[in-house]
Design a protein around this motif. Structure first.
Motif, PDB file in Angstrom:
ATOM      1  N   ALA A 180       0.817  -1.223   0.000  1.00 40.36           N
ATOM      2  CA  ALA A 180       0.000   0.000   0.000  1.00 40.36           C
ATOM      3  C   ALA A 180       0.848   1.270   0.000  1.00 40.36           C
ATOM      4  CB  ALA A 180      -0.937   0.000   1.204  1.00 40.36           C
ATOM      5  N   VAL A 181       1.929   1.274   0.767  1.00 40.58           N
ATOM      6  CA  VAL A 181       2.794   2.465   0.836  1.00 40.58           C
ATOM      7  C   VAL A 181       3.453   2.706  -0.514  1.00 40.58           C
ATOM      8  CG1 VAL A 181       4.851   3.466   1.896  1.00 40.58           C
ATOM      9  CG2 VAL A 181       3.190   2.247   3.317  1.00 40.58           C
ATOM     10  N   LYS A 182       3.947   1.635  -1.133  1.00 41.56           N
ATOM     11  CA  LYS A 182       4.648   1.763  -2.425  1.00 41.56           C
ATOM     12  C   LYS A 182       3.711   2.178  -3.559  1.00 41.56           C
ATOM     13  CE  LYS A 182       6.471  -2.394  -1.884  1.00 41.56           C
ATOM     14  NZ  LYS A 182       7.263  -3.624  -2.117  1.00 41.56           N
ATOM     15  N   LYS A 183       2.445   1.808  -3.449  1.00 40.17           N
ATOM     16  CA  LYS A 183       1.479   2.175  -4.488  1.00 40.17           C
ATOM     17  C   LYS A 183       0.833   3.536  -4.233  1.00 40.17           C
ATOM     18  CE  LYS A 183       0.237  -2.458  -6.064  1.00 40.17           C
ATOM     19  NZ  LYS A 183       0.510  -2.240  -7.500  1.00 40.17           N
ATOM     20  N   GLY A 184       1.060   4.076  -3.032  1.00 40.68           N
ATOM     21  CA  GLY A 184       0.479   5.371  -2.713  1.00 40.68           C
ATOM     22  C   GLY A 184      -1.006   5.306  -2.413  1.00 40.68           C
ATOM     23  N   SER A 185      -1.453   4.197  -1.852  1.00 41.70           N
ATOM     24  CA  SER A 185      -2.882   4.019  -1.570  1.00 41.70           C
ATOM     25  C   SER A 185      -3.432   5.086  -0.645  1.00 41.70           C
ATOM     26  CB  SER A 185      -3.126   2.630  -0.958  1.00 41.70           C
ATOM     27  OG  SER A 185      -2.738   1.609  -1.850  1.00 41.70           O
ATOM     28  N   MET A 186      -2.573   5.626   0.222  1.00 41.26           N
ATOM     29  CA  MET A 186      -3.035   6.648   1.165  1.00 41.26           C
ATOM     30  C   MET A 186      -3.525   7.915   0.457  1.00 41.26           C
ATOM     31  SD  MET A 186       0.307   6.673   0.511  1.00 41.26           S
ATOM     32  CE  MET A 186       0.971   5.505   1.681  1.00 41.26           C
ATOM     33  N   PHE A 187      -2.939   8.233  -0.698  1.00 42.56           N
ATOM     34  CA  PHE A 187      -3.393   9.398  -1.470  1.00 42.56           C
ATOM     35  C   PHE A 187      -4.821   9.173  -1.974  1.00 42.56           C
ATOM     36  CE2 PHE A 187       1.248   9.658  -1.861  1.00 42.56           C
ATOM     37  CZ  PHE A 187       1.463  10.977  -1.488  1.00 42.56           C
ATOM     38  N   PHE A 188      -5.074   7.958  -2.438  1.00 40.64           N
ATOM     39  CA  PHE A 188      -6.418   7.621  -2.918  1.00 40.64           C
ATOM     40  C   PHE A 188      -7.434   7.635  -1.773  1.00 40.64           C
ATOM     41  CE2 PHE A 188      -4.125   5.088  -6.389  1.00 40.64           C
ATOM     42  CZ  PHE A 188      -4.328   6.065  -7.343  1.00 40.64           C
ATOM     43  N   GLU A 189      -7.036   7.085  -0.631  1.00 41.24           N
ATOM     44  CA  GLU A 189      -7.958   7.034   0.509  1.00 41.24           C
ATOM     45  C   GLU A 189      -8.358   8.443   0.946  1.00 41.24           C
ATOM     46  OE1 GLU A 189      -7.390   3.414   3.358  1.00 41.24           O
ATOM     47  OE2 GLU A 189      -5.388   4.129   2.847  1.00 41.24           O
ATOM     48  N   LYS A 190      -7.389   9.343   1.013  1.00 44.63           N
ATOM     49  CA  LYS A 190      -7.678  10.728   1.406  1.00 44.63           C
ATOM     50  C   LYS A 190      -8.546  11.420   0.355  1.00 44.63           C
ATOM     51  CE  LYS A 190      -3.453  11.297   4.164  1.00 44.63           C
ATOM     52  NZ  LYS A 190      -2.123  11.959   4.247  1.00 44.63           N
ATOM     53  N   ALA A 191      -8.257  11.149  -0.911  1.00 40.85           N
ATOM     54  CA  ALA A 191      -9.042  11.758  -1.989  1.00 40.85           C
ATOM     55  C   ALA A 191     -10.488  11.284  -1.947  1.00 40.85           C
ATOM     56  CB  ALA A 191      -8.410  11.439  -3.340  1.00 40.85           C
ATOM     57  N   LEU A 192     -10.696  10.017  -1.628  1.00 35.70           N
ATOM     58  CA  LEU A 192     -12.057   9.484  -1.578  1.00 35.70           C
ATOM     59  C   LEU A 192     -12.885  10.115  -0.462  1.00 35.70           C
ATOM     60  CD1 LEU A 192     -11.684   5.652  -2.315  1.00 35.70           C
ATOM     61  CD2 LEU A 192     -12.531   7.460  -3.821  1.00 35.70           C
ATOM     62  N   VAL A 193     -12.243  10.436   0.645  1.00 31.10           N
ATOM     63  CA  VAL A 193     -12.958  11.120   1.736  1.00 31.10           C
ATOM     64  C   VAL A 193     -13.507  12.453   1.238  1.00 31.10           C
ATOM     65  CG1 VAL A 193     -12.702  12.239   3.985  1.00 31.10           C
ATOM     66  CG2 VAL A 193     -11.646  10.007   3.570  1.00 31.10           C
ATOM     67  N   ILE A 194     -12.675  13.187   0.504  1.00 32.28           N
ATOM     68  CA  ILE A 194     -13.079  14.496  -0.031  1.00 32.28           C
ATOM     69  C   ILE A 194     -14.176  14.331  -1.082  1.00 32.28           C
ATOM     70  CG2 ILE A 194     -12.282  16.531  -1.312  1.00 32.28           C
ATOM     71  CD1 ILE A 194      -9.496  16.017  -0.026  1.00 32.28           C
ATOM     72  N   ILE A 195     -13.992  13.343  -1.966  1.00 28.78           N
ATOM     73  CA  ILE A 195     -14.962  13.121  -3.047  1.00 28.78           C
ATOM     74  C   ILE A 195     -16.330  12.734  -2.486  1.00 28.78           C
ATOM     75  CG2 ILE A 195     -15.551  11.514  -4.913  1.00 28.78           C
ATOM     76  CD1 ILE A 195     -13.672  13.736  -5.810  1.00 28.78           C
ATOM     77  N   LYS A 196     -16.369  11.910  -1.474  1.00 33.98           N
ATOM     78  CA  LYS A 196     -17.652  11.496  -0.887  1.00 33.98           C
ATOM     79  C   LYS A 196     -18.382  12.670  -0.239  1.00 33.98           C
ATOM     80  CE  LYS A 196     -16.027   7.909   1.446  1.00 33.98           C
ATOM     81  NZ  LYS A 196     -16.038   6.709   2.343  1.00 33.98           N
ATOM     82  N   GLU A 197     -17.619  13.588   0.320  1.00 30.31           N
ATOM     83  CA  GLU A 197     -18.238  14.791   0.909  1.00 30.31           C
ATOM     84  C   GLU A 197     -18.699  15.757  -0.182  1.00 30.31           C
ATOM     85  OE1 GLU A 197     -15.338  16.463   3.524  1.00 30.31           O
ATOM     86  OE2 GLU A 197     -15.614  14.942   5.090  1.00 30.31           O
ATOM     87  N   LYS A 198     -17.924  15.806  -1.259  1.00 29.80           N
ATOM     88  CA  LYS A 198     -18.218  16.748  -2.342  1.00 29.80           C
ATOM     89  C   LYS A 198     -19.382  16.277  -3.209  1.00 29.80           C
ATOM     90  CE  LYS A 198     -15.708  19.281  -5.984  1.00 29.80           C
ATOM     91  NZ  LYS A 198     -14.401  19.395  -6.702  1.00 29.80           N
TER      92      LYS A 198
END
Length: 378
Positions: A237-255
């Motif tokens: 997960a760290v090498k693929k940058g999954s944390m960037f996607f997870e944070k983006a999804l939080v914003i997208i779900k609110e938006k």
């Protein structure tokens, strides 16, 4: 030709096998199936003894803690040794990387020496992390790479145990041994072609084979919500940058609370993973790549819009003038911006999905790619 493919980490060797079989060659795969992913193989070296009971699994964990040795690696090596009498007289033996047997390096060299001795030509495939790849990425000369998080924070070393093992002297010795024996080295995408060239190592570039005959294409249809899928492999997960996607999804779900649905899975078997994303319109893959890996290409073949590597080098390599995928950057705001555009412009989402399928059919068709492998080996 009679061909032996050693190792399987992404389904690449299975697709290559299917292409070679279509061209009337005899092909076998030996490997572990890559643990929880459970990829099919003809000869399995998957550890069974230390996974057969909770007691033995616990014993292995204690043994590892005391001696820093994993008995499952030893078991893989023993299983490979017992299969050696069946692995004779192949015209080509291709290793999926220098650690294809997934055992201890000294055992790997011993087993490979015997394997090479009883067969003809040897090919090495660079389709993931390996000694020259990690050596180059540690120089930090690319715009970004899977090692960026580690370079920024040395406390992440435990997340990079798999990557960093390749620069240990015993693994480097194994790579050098294979390099001396091999007649062909093949790279599968630009994330490996670029480092190999930078390290002065000659290789032939052959894109990943994708069996588009098996993968059903369904044009994207948007009825109620746009479905966004993120499949997290916790070991990478760290090498693929999954944390960037997870944070983006939080914003997208609110938006877009009524316009999107998100699906997130964690470390599930390959077949379950495929079934989980089948209904998705958008798949979030990885942020630290220049090109697409196997997972992204399979999703693109289905007509999904994939957030993955699609740098300028990729567009130049394939002479592209339109997007066939989304270049995902290690930046939450950038991911949110790209997702927002697609949500607000569903016609473009549908158009990219169509182009993605056409691209995979043109550049990655498994029979065309199998023919390129045959030419490289000969």
């Amino acid at each position: 030709m009679k061909i032996l493919l050693v190792g399987e980490f992404s389904r690449l060797h299975n697709s290559l096998k299917e292409g070679l079989l279509s061209l009337n060659h005899t092909v076998s795969i030996i490997g572990s199936g890559d643990d929880f992913k459970e990829f099919p193989v003809d000869y399995s070296i998957a550890p069974q003894i230390f996974l057969s009971s909770s007691l033995l699994n616990f014993f292995n964990k204690v043994f590892f803690k005391l001696f820093k040795s994993d008995l499952r690696l030893l078991e893989r090596g023993i299983r490979f040794y017992l299969l050696l009498p069946k692995l004779k007289n192949y015209d080509i033996v291709q290793l999926i990387n220098s650690d294809a047997i997934e055992t201890y390096p000294f055992a790997s060299r011993y087993l490979l020496q015997k394997l090479f001795h009883q067969n003809k030509k040897i090919s090495l495939l660079i389709c993931g992390e390996d000694t020259p790849i990690i050596e180059y990425l540690l120089k930090n000369e690319m715009k970004y790479s899977i090692l960026n998080p580690l370079i920024a924070d040395q406390n992440l070393k435990k997340d990079y145990n798999y990557s960093l093992k390749y620069i240990q002297s015993n693994y480097r010795k194994t790579f050098d041994f294979i390099h001396r024996k091999t007649s062909t080295i093949i790279t599968s995408d630009l994330d490996y072609k670029i480092p190999m060239e930078a390290m002065g190592l000659h290789s032939q570039f052959i894109p990943n084979p994708i069996n588009t005959d098996k993968i059903e294409y369904k044009p994207l249809i948007i009825n109620a919500k746009i479905i966004i899928f993120l499949g997290i492999n916790e070991s990478s997960a760290v090498k693929k940058g999954s944390m960037f996607f997870e944070k983006a999804l939080v914003i997208i779900k609110e938006k877009y609370p009524t316009q999107v649905e998100t699906v997130v899975t964690r470390s599930i078997p390959y077949q379950q993973y495929i079934e989980a994303y089948n209904k998705a319109h958008i798949l979030l893959d990885q942020v630290y790549s220049y090109d697409q890996g196997y997972n992204a290409l399979e999703a693109m073949a289905k007509g999904k819009v994939v957030f993955t590597g699609a740098e300028n080098e990729f567009s130049k390599q394939y002479h592209l003038t339109e997007k066939v995928t989304i270049n995902a950057l290690p930046n939450v705001d950038s991911i949110v911006e790209e997702l927002s555009f697609l949500i607000e412009n569903p016609d473009e989402l549908i158009a990219i999905g169509k182009r993605a399928r056409r691209f995979v059919e043109k550049e990655h068709h498994y029979i065309k790619i199998a023919q390129k492998y045959l030419e490289a080996w000969q």
